[in-house]
Design a protein around this motif. Structure first.
Motif, PDB file in Angstrom:
ATOM      1  N   ARG A 184     -52.845  23.701 -28.087  1.00 31.24           N
ATOM      2  CA  ARG A 184     -53.334  22.650 -27.188  1.00 31.24           C
ATOM      3  C   ARG A 184     -52.222  22.016 -26.352  1.00 31.24           C
ATOM      4  O   ARG A 184     -52.495  21.295 -25.407  1.00 31.24           O
ATOM      5  N   HIS A 185     -50.970  22.324 -26.690  1.00 31.72           N
ATOM      6  CA  HIS A 185     -49.871  21.827 -25.854  1.00 31.72           C
ATOM      7  C   HIS A 185     -49.595  22.738 -24.654  1.00 31.72           C
ATOM      8  O   HIS A 185     -48.774  22.413 -23.802  1.00 31.72           O
ATOM      9  N   VAL A 186     -50.244  23.885 -24.632  1.00 35.56           N
ATOM     10  CA  VAL A 186     -50.094  24.804 -23.498  1.00 35.56           C
ATOM     11  C   VAL A 186     -51.236  24.540 -22.514  1.00 35.56           C
ATOM     12  O   VAL A 186     -52.404  24.711 -22.850  1.00 35.56           O
ATOM     13  N   THR A 187     -50.875  24.111 -21.300  1.00 33.48           N
ATOM     14  CA  THR A 187     -51.914  23.810 -20.297  1.00 33.48           C
ATOM     15  C   THR A 187     -52.364  25.091 -19.601  1.00 33.48           C
ATOM     16  O   THR A 187     -53.548  25.273 -19.302  1.00 33.48           O
ATOM     17  N   GLY A 188     -51.411  25.964 -19.292  1.00 27.16           N
ATOM     18  CA  GLY A 188     -51.745  27.195 -18.570  1.00 27.16           C
ATOM     19  C   GLY A 188     -50.823  28.328 -18.979  1.00 27.16           C
ATOM     20  O   GLY A 188     -49.740  28.096 -19.526  1.00 27.16           O
ATOM     21  N   ILE A 189     -51.289  29.562 -18.707  1.00 23.14           N
ATOM     22  CA  ILE A 189     -50.519  30.751 -19.106  1.00 23.14           C
ATOM     23  C   ILE A 189     -50.290  31.671 -17.906  1.00 23.14           C
ATOM     24  O   ILE A 189     -51.213  31.918 -17.118  1.00 23.14           O
TER      25      ILE A 189
END
Ligand code: NAD
Length: 284
Positions: free
Chosen positions: A88-93
Motif C-alpha cells: 500500500r506504500h506503492v502508488t504506481g508501478i
C-alpha cells in the motif's frame, strides 16, 4: 522549421503535477511513490530508469527501484511482483520491458493492479484507451505525443495523422488517442507498401519505428508537423531519432528533436500518472 522542445512541455506538466502534489501532501502527509521494477541490467533499462528517477524526483515525487536478477524464474518473479503490486506504500508501478524470455510477460501484464499501472500495460487500461475512456492510463510515450501537440497549441481535429510503427506501447495506443482527438489516422508498419507516399500525405507525422534516421525529407510533406518518438544510436555512437532531422528543415513546419523531444515528455507524463493515481485514491 520550429523546433518543439520537450523541456518546455515538461515544464507545463510539472506546474500541474506540483499543484496536485501540494494537495495530496496536505491531505495525506505522504508523497506518492513510483516502484520501478527492473529485471537484469540492460543499458536501455538503466538509462530509462535514471531518466525517470531524475525527472520524478525533480517534480518532488518518490521513486524506489526493485531490481531482480536476469535469470529469475517466472514463478519467483510473479510472486515478488505481486508483493510490490499489493504494497500500500506503492502508488504506481513502472515495469521495464521487455522481460527475459523465461518470464511470461502477458501474465505479468494481466496481474498488475490497473490503478497502479502507470504505463498502460494491463488489459483493463488498454480496453479503456480503445473505448476513449480517460479514467485509465495510456502508455506514457503515446500520451507524450498528444501532450507535445497540445502544449504547442497544434490543432489535431480533422488533421491527417500518420504513425510509422504499430507497437502496443506506442503506435497502436497513439492511434486511439489521436482518433479520440478527431484526427484521421493511418498506421504504417514493415509491410506497408507505399510508405513514402503515405507519410508525405501526413499533416502530423509520428515516427515510432525504432530505425535511426529512416525518415528523411522524401517522407515529409510541405508544412508537416513531425514528432519523432525513436531513440536510436547512430554510427558515431550518438543518440538519434527515426527522423533524419537535418534533412527535413525545408519540408516540415515543426519537429521534435532527439534527444530533447518526446523522451523528456514521456517521464513527465509518468509523473502526471503517479499524481493522478494518488489523487484517485484520495477521492475514492
Ligand atoms: P517496436 O520495435 O516494438 O515497434 C516498431 C514498429 O515499427 C513495429 O510495429 C514495426 O512494424 C515498425 N517498423 C519497423 N521498421 C519499419 C520500417 N522500416 N518501415 C515501417 N515500419 C517499421 O518499437 P517501440 O517499442 O514501439 O519503439 C519505437 C521507437 O521508439 C524505438 O526507437 C524506441 O527506442 C522508441 N521509444 C521511445 C520512447 C520515448 O520515451 N521517447 C519510449 C518508448 C520507445
Amino acid at each position: 522549421m520550429v523546433i518543439l522542445k520537450g523541456a518546455e512541455v515538461s515544464a507545463k506538466i510539472k506546474e500541474q503535477v506540483q499543484k496536485d502534489l501540494m494537495l495530496i501532501k496536505e491531505k495525506t502527509g505522504r508523497i506518492p511513490k513510483l516502484a520501478i521494477v527492473r529485471v537484469g541490467e540492460k543499458p536501455d533499462d538503466l538509462s530509462y530508469e535514471r531518466g525517470a528517477k531524475k525527472k520524478l524526483e525533480s517534480f518532488g515525487l518518490e521513486t524506489e527501484v526493485y531490481p531482480f536478477p536476469e535469470e529469475i524464474s517466472h514463478e519467483e518473479f510473479k510472486a515478488a511482483f505481486d508483493r510490490i503490486n499489493k504494497d500500500r506504500h506503492v502508488t504506481g508501478i513502472l515495469l521495464l520491458k521487455p522481460l527475459p524470455k523465461q518470464i511470461n510477460e502477458k501474465e505479468i501484464d494481466s496481474i498488475i493492479d490497473p490503478e497502479k499501472d502507470m504505463d498502460g500495460i494491463s488489459p483493463e487500461n488498454i480496453a479503456k484507451i480503445f473505448a476513449g475512456d480517460e479514467s485509465g492510463y495510456a502508455p506514457c510515450t503515446a500520451e507524450a505525443v498528444i501532450e507535445v501537440l497540445k502544449a504547442n497549441e497544434i490543432p489535431i481535429k480533422g488533421k491527417r495523422a500518420v504513425i510509422v510503427g504499430r507497437s502496443m506501447i506506442v503506435g497502436k495506443p497513439l492511434s486511439m488517442l489521436l482518433l479520440k482527438e478527431n484526427a484521421t489516422v493511418t498506421i504504417c508498419h514493415t509491410k506497408t507498401v507505399d510508405l513514402k507516399e503515405t507519410c508525405k500525405e501526413a499533416q502530423i507525422l509520428v515516427a515510432a519505428a525504432g530505425k535511426g534516421k529512416m525518415l528523411n525529407q522524401d517522407y515529409v510533406g510541405k508544412g508537416a508537423i513531425v514528432i519523432d518518438v525513436g531513440i536510436n544510436v547512430d554510427e558515431d555512437g550518438r543518440l538519434c531519432g527515426d527522423v533524419d532531422f537535418e534533412s527535413i528543415g525545408e519540408q516540415a513546419s515543426m519537429a521534435t528533436p532527439v534527444p530533447g523531444g518526446v523522451g523528456a515528455v514521456t517521464t513527465a507524463v509518468l509523473a502526471k500518472h503517479l499524481v493522478k493515481a494518488a489523487m484517485d485514491r484520495l477521492l475514492s
